[in-house]
Design a protein around this motif. Structure first.
Motif, PDB file in Angstrom:
ATOM      1  N   UNK A   1      59.266   0.791   5.667  1.00 39.90           N
ATOM      2  CA  UNK A   1      59.224  -0.500   5.547  1.00 39.90           C
ATOM      3  C   UNK A   1      59.911  -1.638   6.289  1.00 39.90           C
TER       4      UNK A   1
ATOM      5  N   UNK B   1      60.733  -1.388   9.433  1.00 35.84           N
ATOM      6  CA  UNK B   1      60.746  -1.298  10.921  1.00 35.84           C
ATOM      7  C   UNK B   1      61.280  -0.053  11.733  1.00 35.84           C
TER       8      UNK B   1
ATOM      9  N   UNK C   1      46.899   7.126  10.699  1.00 34.39           N
ATOM     10  CA  UNK C   1      47.711   6.003  10.914  1.00 34.39           C
ATOM     11  C   UNK C   1      48.755   5.988  11.866  1.00 34.39           C
TER      12      UNK C   1
ATOM     13  N   UNK D   1      55.235   0.447  16.904  1.00 37.69           N
ATOM     14  CA  UNK D   1      55.376  -0.968  17.508  1.00 37.69           C
ATOM     15  C   UNK D   1      55.812  -0.720  19.220  1.00 37.69           C
TER      16      UNK D   1
ATOM     17  N   UNK E   1      48.419  -3.894   2.525  1.00 35.31           N
ATOM     18  CA  UNK E   1      48.376  -4.390   3.934  1.00 35.31           C
ATOM     19  C   UNK E   1      47.812  -3.268   4.623  1.00 35.31           C
ATOM     20  N   UNK E   2      47.529  -3.612   5.901  1.00 35.12           N
ATOM     21  CA  UNK E   2      46.880  -2.436   6.892  1.00 35.12           C
ATOM     22  C   UNK E   2      47.804  -1.261   7.241  1.00 35.12           C
ATOM     23  N   UNK E   3      48.940  -1.618   7.156  1.00 33.98           N
ATOM     24  CA  UNK E   3      49.782  -0.646   7.480  1.00 33.98           C
ATOM     25  C   UNK E   3      49.961  -0.020   9.063  1.00 33.98           C
ATOM     26  N   UNK E   4      49.116  -0.715   9.898  1.00 29.39           N
ATOM     27  CA  UNK E   4      49.156  -0.104  11.040  1.00 29.39           C
ATOM     28  C   UNK E   4      49.325  -1.300  12.292  1.00 29.39           C
TER      29      UNK E   4
ATOM     30  N   UNK F   1      51.005  -4.710  14.345  1.00 24.24           N
ATOM     31  CA  UNK F   1      52.389  -5.025  14.673  1.00 24.24           C
ATOM     32  C   UNK F   1      53.061  -5.599  13.554  1.00 24.24           C
ATOM     33  N   UNK F   2      52.757  -6.223  12.660  1.00 22.73           N
ATOM     34  CA  UNK F   2      53.490  -6.727  11.566  1.00 22.73           C
ATOM     35  C   UNK F   2      53.669  -5.720  10.689  1.00 22.73           C
TER      36      UNK F   2
ATOM     37  N   UNK G   1      53.874  -2.344  11.086  1.00 24.08           N
ATOM     38  CA  UNK G   1      54.966  -1.499  11.543  1.00 24.08           C
ATOM     39  C   UNK G   1      56.208  -2.079  12.067  1.00 24.08           C
ATOM     40  N   UNK G   2      56.373  -3.562  12.169  1.00 24.66           N
ATOM     41  CA  UNK G   2      57.590  -4.099  12.684  1.00 24.66           C
ATOM     42  C   UNK G   2      58.460  -4.561  11.549  1.00 24.66           C
ATOM     43  N   UNK G   3      58.200  -4.331  10.324  1.00 26.02           N
ATOM     44  CA  UNK G   3      59.039  -4.846   9.221  1.00 26.02           C
ATOM     45  C   UNK G   3      58.527  -6.320   8.719  1.00 26.02           C
ATOM     46  N   UNK G   4      57.299  -6.567   9.000  1.00 21.63           N
ATOM     47  CA  UNK G   4      56.979  -7.974   8.673  1.00 21.63           C
ATOM     48  C   UNK G   4      55.551  -7.883   7.965  1.00 21.63           C
ATOM     49  N   UNK G   5      55.573  -6.847   6.879  1.00 24.07           N
ATOM     50  CA  UNK G   5      54.216  -6.671   6.535  1.00 24.07           C
ATOM     51  C   UNK G   5      53.623  -7.865   5.815  1.00 24.07           C
TER      52      UNK G   5
ATOM     53  N   UNK H   1      47.708  -9.312   8.910  1.00 28.51           N
ATOM     54  CA  UNK H   1      46.096 -10.408   8.536  1.00 28.51           C
ATOM     55  C   UNK H   1      45.254  -9.717   8.045  1.00 28.51           C
TER      56      UNK H   1
ATOM     57  N   UNK I   1      51.673 -15.649  14.297  1.00 31.91           N
ATOM     58  CA  UNK I   1      52.318 -15.195  13.146  1.00 31.91           C
ATOM     59  C   UNK I   1      53.804 -14.853  13.481  1.00 31.91           C
TER      60      UNK I   1
END
Lengths: 340, 340, 340, 340
Positions: free
Chosen positions: B100, B102, B130, B292, C92-95, C97-98, C100-104, C108, D255
């Motif tokens: 979660x 990153x 995924x 990422x 959330x989509x889980x894949x 950039x957000x 995967x990058x710790x910003x779920x 979008x 974002x």
């Protein structure tokens, strides 16, 4: 003002210090003369006394709490009577990438108090006006002295672990540095595991708020820490002047954890490549702190959140106290109290 | 679709791989079947083959570039024919603090392609939908394959040095990882010093943009770097699978510098405590990269800024290629080209 | 198990909610059914009810504390009877950039509980198994409910100010969010200035540890803060749903300070360019928190450092409670207690 | 040495500057006298001339490239003949939290060249020895002058967007600052979108490497940027002295993006609360740069990666040039070349 002062002087490397009556120095451009009220005794003094680098004669001591006694030319912002601290960083160049970038402690042209300029094992010491620490009004000099090195060093070392409130930190070694580290860590919202080989020191750590206080050499220490912290500590601060403590730290952090080293035992420690790479461990050295770190470290003391455990001593006992320190028999910090 | 496929299988640890005709697997919940177009050969495959952990039989290979051939139940966002990459991180739990936060590469419940699930030394491989990497339309599969591990590992390792454009970085070891690292570093605005023991590899580094390319074992290497970089490099990326390279890195960084370790030689390296503490050095392990990081690493390739030097080989030569790799005789990266 | 359940349903935007008996939903792939023990009432529910975006009919509510009642296919890691929280981030989509990058929280393709999927103003709610929060054994459901949104939102918002222990933070607005923010800030080692227009709320802030609690609209508030904090606060968290509070924040930070915005009043606030540029001010929006933030936010509660002030209500009073909230007459947080 | 010098002097706010023969000043403690070879003309000079704060008479100009002509007492590290730059930060206190913490540009006791001490619209200027920039040997003075303010300001502003190589940045406004920003951004590994209202300036941006150069006021600009960058830019640097440019920036970031403001139009811009909060946008002011930023900014020029487009002028034309600047008719940067 007096023209001479008592001082503990290194005349020969490795030999006992000599109590002498020497001339009180005169502050030059940008300098102030500080009347020493108290000066702590630090492990690094042993390096100075045993002759790692500087020239003789030398007055050691870099945990000075005192008051401004006289002001040299070109000084602004300080007045006679101001309570100030004088720390390891006597001065720095002020213009290099480190000085300008918030890392003056790495300046390659720095001078160090009690190391390559005279320090505070004396009634007076010269300080660079721009590098003194500001102390609160009417301070308890003896209790503040250890903050000038032990305090700021551990405070900075904790910051360098990149931990955040709610995380777990291991403080390895509960001596002059470690007993302050426990308090800083608690004030910074961290959970603390204290490690030491001495039951007395573990008891002290518990009384200062450590959630866990464990015998460093017990076979199940790493397991116990992993279990209680949910996978290992987020950070480890190694204050112990001991190579095994350095190697042990790698077993105590969780993945992505950081080990911050502030002790200075001679030699090397073996770093296991697989563990460091696969678990993304960070190992980082940390050396004292800048004036900004110092100001923050002192603020925690002013607010009553950190308090040094000290043993007051007279400067004349310096050689006995050095022997006690070498033998690991000091609880907290020895401070030479010049007011006694 | 074919029911069986060619595969290079580890039947016994330490023994040569066996080319076999095995059943094509069927994708389960959340999985896809990927037709392997190309698969790179990585040092870590040696660990899998020599039996560090997983169970047998096993198909190694974790630098897969291919296309989606069939889609299992519960998969969205992928279609047959999509070009995809399959990397070391087969999947991860998706819910732990690392997933979660990153840092999925640190998930303690991850599976690893070609290590504890079958990999890409075969005509088909199962992937977790995924966790596949998205490749550009009509990719050059063989040239992209090394990015899936060597590329992303060095890209991430450079990020982990905390250097910024204009800084100096040393790339230690110009093999399958290092020759990509030089290119990533240049694309990231860094100045590069390449170190290796082979003249050919230093020549390759120069042609890829390294400002300096130096013989790693020459006696004046550290001095030359200090002089040219104005005090030492800001970062060092150690890709060399060599313990001396790890120890040397400490002599090449300037104060406050960071050493990032991505190679995996067995054993330990000695860390000198004084240097690390007084110079505030950071030593940090780095392991592959997240999805990422992968997406970013591929983007540099798509833009033409990074390109792998490859030696194409047929899968049937896997044992010969493994021998070449062990002997250090590979220039750039060996890629098994399944299209040949 | 029951086949129908009580629920408060939005049938028409802007109209009162209707208490209905509706079918208990069945968990699909990757979902669980959660029995709602308690559900907090949040300002954002007003947006859902007043029809900013979603379709009808809709069951609002996104601060759910409950237990797993039934488990859908493809779920691992959860069992019937597990105490869990269901928050704004349904999934959330889980894949991307957000994710995967710790910003779920910036994904979008996220779904939001009680907004575009049904929420917790009912006896049961569907949750995505991978996105539920883990609660401690035998929790106080009603007291934990507000942490699921108000708690995590303020905790994250404080992190986003980039303040560190020992710094000063202003908490602007001491309502459902702010009274938790004061406690988080104290637990994180910060010094707190509380601002509100209500004396009762300022009194509450003082009792929760705020060093200063000031009338927000008094003419000398900015001056008093500058004086007490030595130049202005290092950070400001604006929880007040009020545009003047946003504009005021800029007068309360010191140079290099950060203002974190978590409230959601409609409209704009005027940003003075000279102040922001010359003083290097950072203004940053912050929206709820990730599952990792949630886990940390809950941990502070489990340790007894943060505790929500709640007013328990029966779900049948939902329309009255919405009116109270709009009128600013709620102290702390309204929680619908389904156990009553 | 000459006893008098030509200077362009502000005698009355808002009135034309007067060319006068004034006394060459004598460097005091810690100061040097710098012979001005070239001095750039900056928008901020308009503030000084129009009387926002300082007292009269005043010589403006803070983009000075010159050589040390004479050295005052207490100066070390500089010699007559050294090529140096004199920038907006004439000096700072050296001891406050900002000076010690790497943020001297925020010192509350700083002096500013050409603003509250005399600047470089003259044959000589006094500088603080510790705050001059070191220029390379035999520099092109006129081409370096704009780096001393426009260059370092944009370089720092880009750093403040927290973007990394491979990311997209929008440079809004391609004037004296923006045309340098495009080059810095490219050298830092970023992808660049240039925005301006002038076709000539967009053409210049393209020739300097911008991937996209778009008419700022075209109705589909935001859409085009979102499409080309895959969701919006990661950062925006607003150099345009225009309030609409500030408001537009919020529509251009993705974002979690950051908007860095370096222009100084008077007034406020409206900040939409929903967008900032829901998309976690960061808005940050940035003001010039420290000596360390300056050293880095100059290094990019020394390496040939950044080069100012200048219009050379004689100091006697200062009033005409000010009029051109106000009218937006300057391409790149006007530099007064004192060697002509």
């Amino acid at each position: 003002m007096a023209k001479t002062m008592r001082a503990a002087v290194v005349r020969q490397f490795g030999a006992p210090l000599v109590m002498e009556e020497v001339a009180v120095p005169t502050p030059q451009l940008g300098e102030v003369l500080v009347k020493v009220m108290a000066c702590g005794l630090c492990h690094t003094d042993l390096h100075a006394i045993d002759g790692v680098q500087p020239a003789l004669p030398l007055i050691p001591g870099h945990e000075v709490a005192g008051v401004v006694e006289a002001i040299g030319p070109g000084v602004s912002g300080l007045r006679e009577g101001d309570p100030v601290g004088v720390a390891w960083l006597h001065d720095a160049c002020g213009v290099c990438e480190y000085c300008v970038g918030g890392w003056e402690t790495l300046c390659e042209r720095q001078h160090n108090t009690g190391y390559n300029v005279n320090g505070g094992f004396a009634e007076y010491v010269i300080a660079s006006a721009r590098y003194v620490a500001r102390l609160p009004e009417r301070p308890n000099y003896a209790e503040l002295a250890p903050i000038l090195c032990a305090g700021v060093t551990t405070y900075k070392g904790i910051k360098e672990t990149d931990t955040k409130p709610g995380d777990w930190i291991v403080i390895s070694g509960i001596g002059g540095l470690g007993h302050l580290a426990v308090q800083y860590a608690k004030a910074m919202g961290l959970h603390v595991v204290a490690l030491d080989v001495s039951r007395d020191k573990l008891e002290l750590a518990r009384s200062l708020g450590a959630e866990l206080a464990l015998e460093a050499q017990a076979p199940d220490t790493a397991e116990a820490i992993a279990r209680e912290t949910g996978g290992g500590a987020h950070g480890v601060l190694v204050t112990a002047v001991s190579r095994p403590a350095f190697a042990q730290a790698l077993k105590l952090v969780r993945r992505k954890g950081t080990i911050s080293l502030v002790g200075l035992p001679p030699g090397e420690f073996p770093t296991p490549i697989f563990d460091v790479v696969l678990n993304r461990i960070t190992i980082r050295g940390s050396i004292v702190g800048t004036r900004l770190d110092m100001s923050e470290a002192l603020q925690f003391v002013n607010e009553g959140k950190v308090s040094a455990t000290i043993e007051r001593a007279q400067l004349e006992t310096v050689n006995e106290m050095l022997a006690e320190l070498k033998a690991g028999r000091v609880n907290g910090r020895v401070v030479f109290d010049l007011l006694r």
